[in-house]
Design a protein around this motif. Structure first.
Motif, PDB file in Angstrom:
ATOM      1  N   UNK A  61       4.826  10.408  -5.749  1.00  0.00           N
ATOM      2  CA  UNK A  61       5.370  10.986  -4.876  1.00  0.00           C
ATOM      3  C   UNK A  61       6.666  10.832  -5.516  1.00  0.00           C
ATOM      4  N   UNK A  62       7.801  11.764  -6.019  1.00  0.00           N
ATOM      5  CA  UNK A  62       8.805  11.148  -6.002  1.00  0.00           C
ATOM      6  C   UNK A  62      10.108  10.256  -5.573  1.00  0.00           C
ATOM      7  N   UNK A  63       9.685   9.591  -4.220  1.00  0.00           N
ATOM      8  CA  UNK A  63      10.742   8.633  -4.092  1.00  0.00           C
ATOM      9  C   UNK A  63       9.991   8.524  -2.137  1.00  0.00           C
ATOM     10  N   UNK A  64      10.560   7.068  -1.926  1.00  0.00           N
ATOM     11  CA  UNK A  64       9.939   6.753  -1.261  1.00  0.00           C
ATOM     12  C   UNK A  64      10.631   7.210   0.403  1.00  0.00           C
ATOM     13  N   UNK A  65      11.013   7.776   0.404  1.00  0.00           N
ATOM     14  CA  UNK A  65      11.539   9.278   1.675  1.00  0.00           C
ATOM     15  C   UNK A  65      10.769   9.892   1.900  1.00  0.00           C
ATOM     16  N   UNK A  66      10.478  10.637   0.585  1.00  0.00           N
ATOM     17  CA  UNK A  66       9.235  11.429   0.923  1.00  0.00           C
ATOM     18  C   UNK A  66       7.597  10.988   0.666  1.00  0.00           C
ATOM     19  N   UNK A  67       8.316   9.928   0.651  1.00  0.00           N
ATOM     20  CA  UNK A  67       6.651   8.808   0.921  1.00  0.00           C
ATOM     21  C   UNK A  67       6.515   8.849   1.548  1.00  0.00           C
ATOM     22  N   UNK A  68       6.861   8.272   2.551  1.00  0.00           N
ATOM     23  CA  UNK A  68       6.921   8.413   4.308  1.00  0.00           C
ATOM     24  C   UNK A  68       6.586   9.410   4.753  1.00  0.00           C
ATOM     25  N   UNK A  69       7.651  10.628   4.803  1.00  0.00           N
ATOM     26  CA  UNK A  69       7.677  12.015   5.306  1.00  0.00           C
ATOM     27  C   UNK A  69       5.823  12.617   4.910  1.00  0.00           C
ATOM     28  N   UNK A 116       0.717  -1.179  -0.081  1.00  0.00           N
ATOM     29  CA  UNK A 116      -0.026   0.616  -0.082  1.00  0.00           C
ATOM     30  C   UNK A 116       0.775   1.119   0.063  1.00  0.00           C
ATOM     31  N   UNK A 117       2.083   1.495   0.968  1.00  0.00           N
ATOM     32  CA  UNK A 117       2.828   2.606   0.482  1.00  0.00           C
ATOM     33  C   UNK A 117       3.368   2.589  -0.612  1.00  0.00           C
ATOM     34  N   UNK A 118       4.048   1.219  -1.278  1.00  0.00           N
ATOM     35  CA  UNK A 118       4.004   2.004  -2.975  1.00  0.00           C
ATOM     36  C   UNK A 118       3.014   2.330  -3.897  1.00  0.00           C
ATOM     37  N   UNK A 119       1.863   1.783  -3.276  1.00  0.00           N
ATOM     38  CA  UNK A 119       0.787   1.967  -4.281  1.00  0.00           C
ATOM     39  C   UNK A 119       0.644   3.573  -3.803  1.00  0.00           C
ATOM     40  N   UNK A 120       0.751   4.517  -2.451  1.00  0.00           N
ATOM     41  CA  UNK A 120       0.176   5.434  -2.582  1.00  0.00           C
ATOM     42  C   UNK A 120       1.594   6.383  -3.559  1.00  0.00           C
ATOM     43  N   UNK A 121       2.343   5.755  -3.397  1.00  0.00           N
ATOM     44  CA  UNK A 121       3.826   6.381  -3.715  1.00  0.00           C
ATOM     45  C   UNK A 121       3.685   7.064  -5.733  1.00  0.00           C
ATOM     46  N   UNK A 122       3.172   5.987  -6.046  1.00  0.00           N
ATOM     47  CA  UNK A 122       2.873   5.816  -7.233  1.00  0.00           C
ATOM     48  C   UNK A 122       1.224   6.200  -7.694  1.00  0.00           C
ATOM     49  N   UNK A 123       0.414   6.038  -7.181  1.00  0.00           N
ATOM     50  CA  UNK A 123      -0.867   7.099  -7.320  1.00  0.00           C
ATOM     51  C   UNK A 123      -0.752   8.169  -7.285  1.00  0.00           C
ATOM     52  N   UNK A 124      -0.105   8.582  -5.972  1.00  0.00           N
ATOM     53  CA  UNK A 124       0.156  10.482  -5.766  1.00  0.00           C
ATOM     54  C   UNK A 124       0.486  10.797  -6.527  1.00  0.00           C
TER      55      UNK A 124
END
Length: 307
Positions: free
Chosen positions: A73-81, A63-71
């Motif tokens: 967000x350029x990187x996993x680090x920024x996705x977590x923030x 789900x974290x990876x899906x949030x990154x791509x769907x919205x």
């Protein structure tokens, strides 16, 4: 009269559930309702030990990876923030307001140690696409194929030169066999087998990301990149894709993609492609399989002075 907002509201104590703070029409609610990811537990259970400390929920990682791509967000680090401060993202993951979100490196470590070299992501893609098809959203009479280049995270100045043998065309054997049949039908002698050595070429290989390829972007820009060849239906749903190094031409990537399309989407009639795929071998194969190629007109390339 000019209003002035009192900042005391920042520290005001209120009783509210996380569900109340997420708008009813937010996209994460639609995702949670439409896509049941519980099947992932069965797909990954062999990748986890039966004992030891409890891991982070694998569905949460996906789900974290899906949030990154769907919205976007350029990187996993920024996705977590973003997840840390976004109530909607926390709600989608099932994390409370004060619950600690997994570290950004957690997904990378799980991917390397568990998910890499598995077909987990392909199974997720196929499962969701099957639900789309079951609900009648697909229109596969016309299939649209195109390629795009994705810049690799690799320094253009860090590379090594390698001498490699030039690969033969995927249809070379079939082409030679057809030439021999045609010569035999016209009473001609078979062609003598060529004994020349395989052609060698020099290629730049990134020392940072060896899987990428050296790509000429326009006249001046040159970067290491990947090439993604994607097939969509008439309603813009992605049916399949083929990712290769950026220096692989679209007409070469086509064959593996087409092999899977023939296997999984037998009802495609029209194959709509740009000039990058317009070679005799592709056109011939489509017609041979009962498909109709739809390609742009391309003026013949001839020597100067010829019509």
């Amino acid at each position: 009269m000019m209003g002035k907002k009192d900042s005391v509201e920042r520290t005001q104590m209120e009783i509210a559930s996380l569900d109340d703070l997420v708008p009813k029409n937010h996209l994460v609610r639609k995702l949670d309702e439409a896509i049941d990811l519980s099947f992932i537990y069965d797909e990954v259970k062999e990748l986890y030990s039966d004992c030891g400390r409890e891991s982070i929920d694998p569905v949460v990682l996906i789900k974290i990876a899906m949030i990154q791509y769907i919205f976007g967000i350029p990187s996993m680090r920024k996705t977590i923030r973003e997840i840390e401060v976004n109530f909607a993202y926390r709600w989608y993951l099932g994390y409370g307001m004060y619950e600690e979100i997994p570290h950004f490196s957690t997904f990378g470590k799980n991917y390397t140690r568990r998910f890499k070299d598995t077909d987990l992501f392909e199974k997720i893609f196929t499962r969701i696409l099957a639900e789309v098809a079951a609900n009648g959203f697909l229109d596969t009479e016309s299939l649209f194929i195109d390629g795009t280049h994705i810049k690799a995270s690799a320094n253009a100045h860090k590379y090594r030169n390698e001498i490699i043998q030039k690969e033969t065309r995927v249809y070379e054997k079939e082409l030679q066999e057809e030439i021999e049949r045609d010569r035999a039908a016209h009473g001609k002698k078979p062609l003598k087998e060529s004994q020349k050595e395989p052609e060698e070429i020099c290629r730049k290989v990134s020392t940072t990301d060896p899987d990428s390829g050296w790509f000429h972007k326009g006249e001046h820009k040159q970067v290491f990149a990947y090439a993604a060849n994607t097939c969509c239906d008439k309603n813009n749903y992605i049916l399949d894709f083929e990712v290769t190094a950026g220096n692989i031409h679209d007409s070469v990537s086509f064959w593996e993609l087409y092999r899977r399309l023939k296997r999984d989407w037998k009802y495609g009639v029209y194959y709509v492609m740009d000039a990058g795929y317009k070679i005799p071998a592709i056109t011939r194969q489509l017609i041979k399989d009962g498909k109709i190629p739809v390609m742009p007109y391309k003026r013949p390339v001839t020597k100067e002075g010829f019509f």
